[in-house]
Motif scaffolding. Structure first.
Motif, mmCIF file in Angstrom:
data_model
loop_
_atom_site.group_PDB
_atom_site.id
_atom_site.type_symbol
_atom_site.label_atom_id
_atom_site.label_comp_id
_atom_site.label_asym_id
_atom_site.label_seq_id
_atom_site.Cartn_x
_atom_site.Cartn_y
_atom_site.Cartn_z
ATOM 1 N N SER A 101 0.836 -1.208 0.000
ATOM 2 C CA SER A 101 0.000 0.000 0.000
ATOM 3 C C SER A 101 0.864 1.249 0.000
ATOM 4 N N PHE A 102 1.911 1.228 0.826
ATOM 5 C CA PHE A 102 2.783 2.394 0.901
ATOM 6 C C PHE A 102 3.512 2.612 -0.418
ATOM 7 N N ALA A 103 4.030 1.547 -1.013
ATOM 8 C CA ALA A 103 4.742 1.679 -2.289
ATOM 9 C C ALA A 103 3.804 2.217 -3.373
ATOM 10 N N ALA A 104 2.571 1.723 -3.396
ATOM 11 C CA ALA A 104 1.605 2.226 -4.378
ATOM 12 C C ALA A 104 1.322 3.707 -4.152
ATOM 13 N N ALA A 105 1.152 4.100 -2.891
ATOM 14 C CA ALA A 105 0.891 5.513 -2.585
ATOM 15 C C ALA A 105 2.065 6.393 -3.011
ATOM 16 N N MET A 106 3.280 5.935 -2.763
ATOM 17 C CA MET A 106 4.446 6.741 -3.135
ATOM 18 C C MET A 106 4.603 6.839 -4.649
ATOM 19 N N LEU A 107 4.310 5.746 -5.358
ATOM 20 C CA LEU A 107 4.395 5.797 -6.825
ATOM 21 C C LEU A 107 3.364 6.757 -7.399
ATOM 22 N N VAL A 108 2.154 6.720 -6.864
ATOM 23 C CA VAL A 108 1.115 7.657 -7.322
ATOM 24 C C VAL A 108 1.528 9.088 -6.984
ATOM 25 N N ALA A 109 2.025 9.298 -5.779
ATOM 26 C CA ALA A 109 2.456 10.644 -5.378
ATOM 27 C C ALA A 109 3.585 11.140 -6.272
ATOM 28 N N LEU A 110 4.490 10.269 -6.590
ATOM 29 C CA LEU A 110 5.612 10.652 -7.449
ATOM 30 C C LEU A 110 5.128 10.968 -8.859
ATOM 31 N N GLY A 111 4.163 10.220 -9.339
ATOM 32 C CA GLY A 111 3.674 10.409 -10.701
ATOM 33 C C GLY A 111 2.716 11.566 -10.871
ATOM 34 N N ILE A 112 2.012 11.955 -9.806
ATOM 35 C CA ILE A 112 0.975 12.978 -9.962
ATOM 36 C C ILE A 112 1.464 14.364 -9.554
ATOM 37 N N HIS A 113 1.658 14.554 -8.262
ATOM 38 C CA HIS A 113 1.859 15.914 -7.760
ATOM 39 C C HIS A 113 3.230 16.191 -7.161
ATOM 40 N N PHE A 114 3.904 15.185 -6.735
ATOM 41 C CA PHE A 114 5.074 15.432 -5.908
ATOM 42 C C PHE A 114 6.395 15.279 -6.652
ATOM 43 N N LYS A 115 6.390 15.479 -7.952
ATOM 44 C CA LYS A 115 7.631 15.329 -8.710
ATOM 45 C C LYS A 115 8.729 16.262 -8.186
ATOM 46 N N LYS A 116 8.337 17.462 -7.825
ATOM 47 C CA LYS A 116 9.322 18.439 -7.347
ATOM 48 C C LYS A 116 9.470 18.419 -5.837
ATOM 49 N N GLU A 117 8.755 17.563 -5.180
ATOM 50 C CA GLU A 117 8.752 17.509 -3.714
ATOM 51 C C GLU A 117 9.514 16.278 -3.210
ATOM 52 N N ALA A 118 10.693 16.067 -3.721
ATOM 53 C CA ALA A 118 11.470 14.878 -3.356
ATOM 54 C C ALA A 118 11.782 14.851 -1.862
ATOM 55 N N LEU A 119 11.975 16.008 -1.256
ATOM 56 C CA LEU A 119 12.262 16.068 0.182
ATOM 57 C C LEU A 119 11.075 15.540 0.994
ATOM 58 N N TRP A 120 9.856 15.909 0.574
ATOM 59 C CA TRP A 120 8.670 15.421 1.284
ATOM 60 C C TRP A 120 8.501 13.921 1.109
ATOM 61 N N LEU A 121 8.815 13.409 -0.090
ATOM 62 C CA LEU A 121 8.730 11.963 -0.311
ATOM 63 C C LEU A 121 9.766 11.226 0.533
ATOM 64 N N ALA A 122 10.949 11.786 0.646
ATOM 65 C CA ALA A 122 11.983 11.168 1.492
ATOM 66 C C ALA A 122 11.559 11.192 2.955
ATOM 67 N N CYS A 123 10.964 12.292 3.387
ATOM 68 C CA CYS A 123 10.470 12.402 4.758
ATOM 69 C C CYS A 123 9.365 11.371 5.017
ATOM 70 N N ALA A 124 8.444 11.230 4.063
ATOM 71 C CA ALA A 124 7.363 10.259 4.207
ATOM 72 C C ALA A 124 7.909 8.843 4.270
ATOM 73 N N THR A 125 8.894 8.536 3.448
ATOM 74 C CA THR A 125 9.496 7.199 3.463
ATOM 75 C C THR A 125 10.187 6.935 4.793
ATOM 76 N N ALA A 126 10.878 7.928 5.312
ATOM 77 C CA ALA A 126 11.539 7.768 6.619
ATOM 78 C C ALA A 126 10.503 7.540 7.716
#
Length: 193
Positions: A101-126
């Motif tokens: 579920s988490f991997a799917a959410a991160m892939l969707v986030a990366l593909g839709i809105h968070f392309k420029k928000e790599a720091l937020w994605l790293a924070c969410a993964t941590a």
């Protein structure tokens, strides 16, 4: 009694979030039907009678799915994504399937809105990995070998009753003793044929 009450409350707490999820994604009718089906589904009714991790996993997953939808409606909310990652990290402690579920959410986030928000994605993964890391550190220290969440050494509660500490046992020994206990029980059963 209190354990059953807890799992019943956890299971019931998922219904309003499931309703909200159905309402946001589909319609009022779909939300009502989904909530009724969830409430009457035999597996979840059965889970409410014992201490099962599925009720906690379901509640955390449904809440995280609601937050995921909220994070992408209108203005992008990266903090909401981090909070849902923390919830999914807790869900990971209940069931290892939370990784999917988490991997799917991160892939969707990366593909839709968070392309420029790599720091937020790293924070969410941590935040997702912190509960698993804390658990793994404790289990590894207690077991004197490296343990990850899916490698928890709770194979059989009967071992504790027989004076064996499952935390101190090696996996091979633990599995061998489990098989020995099962074979002994099979031999002791009265044959009725």
């Amino acid at each position: 009694f209190y354990g059953r009450l807890l799992t019943t409350l956890l299971g019931a707490a998922a219904v309003p979030f499931l309703f909200r999820l159905g309402l946001k994604l589909f319609s009022l009718r779909a939300a009502v039907i989904a909530s009724i089906i969830y409430s009457l589904y035999p597996n979840y009714v059965g889970f409410s009678h014992y201490l099962w991790s599925e009720t906690m996993y379901t509640l955390l997953s449904v809440v995280a799915a609601c937050l995921f939808i909220e994070a992408f409606q209108g203005e992008v909310r990266p903090r909401m994504l981090c909070f849902l990652a923390g919830l999914m990290g807790l869900a990971l402690l209940a069931k290892e399937a939370a990784v999917l579920s988490f991997a799917a959410a991160m892939l969707v986030a990366l593909g839709i809105h968070f392309k420029k928000e790599a720091l937020w994605l790293a924070c969410a993964t941590a935040l997702f990995l912190v509960p698993a890391f804390v658990y793994s550190l404790y289990a590894s220290h207690r077991n004197e070998r490296v343990i990850v969440v899916a490698d928890a050494p709770f194979y059989n509660a009967n071992q504790v009753l027989h004076g064996r500490d499952p935390w101190k046992m090696r996996p091979v020994e633990n599995q061998r003793l489990f098989v020995d206990d099962m074979m002994r029980k099979a031999v002791e059963l009265p044959h009725t044929y």
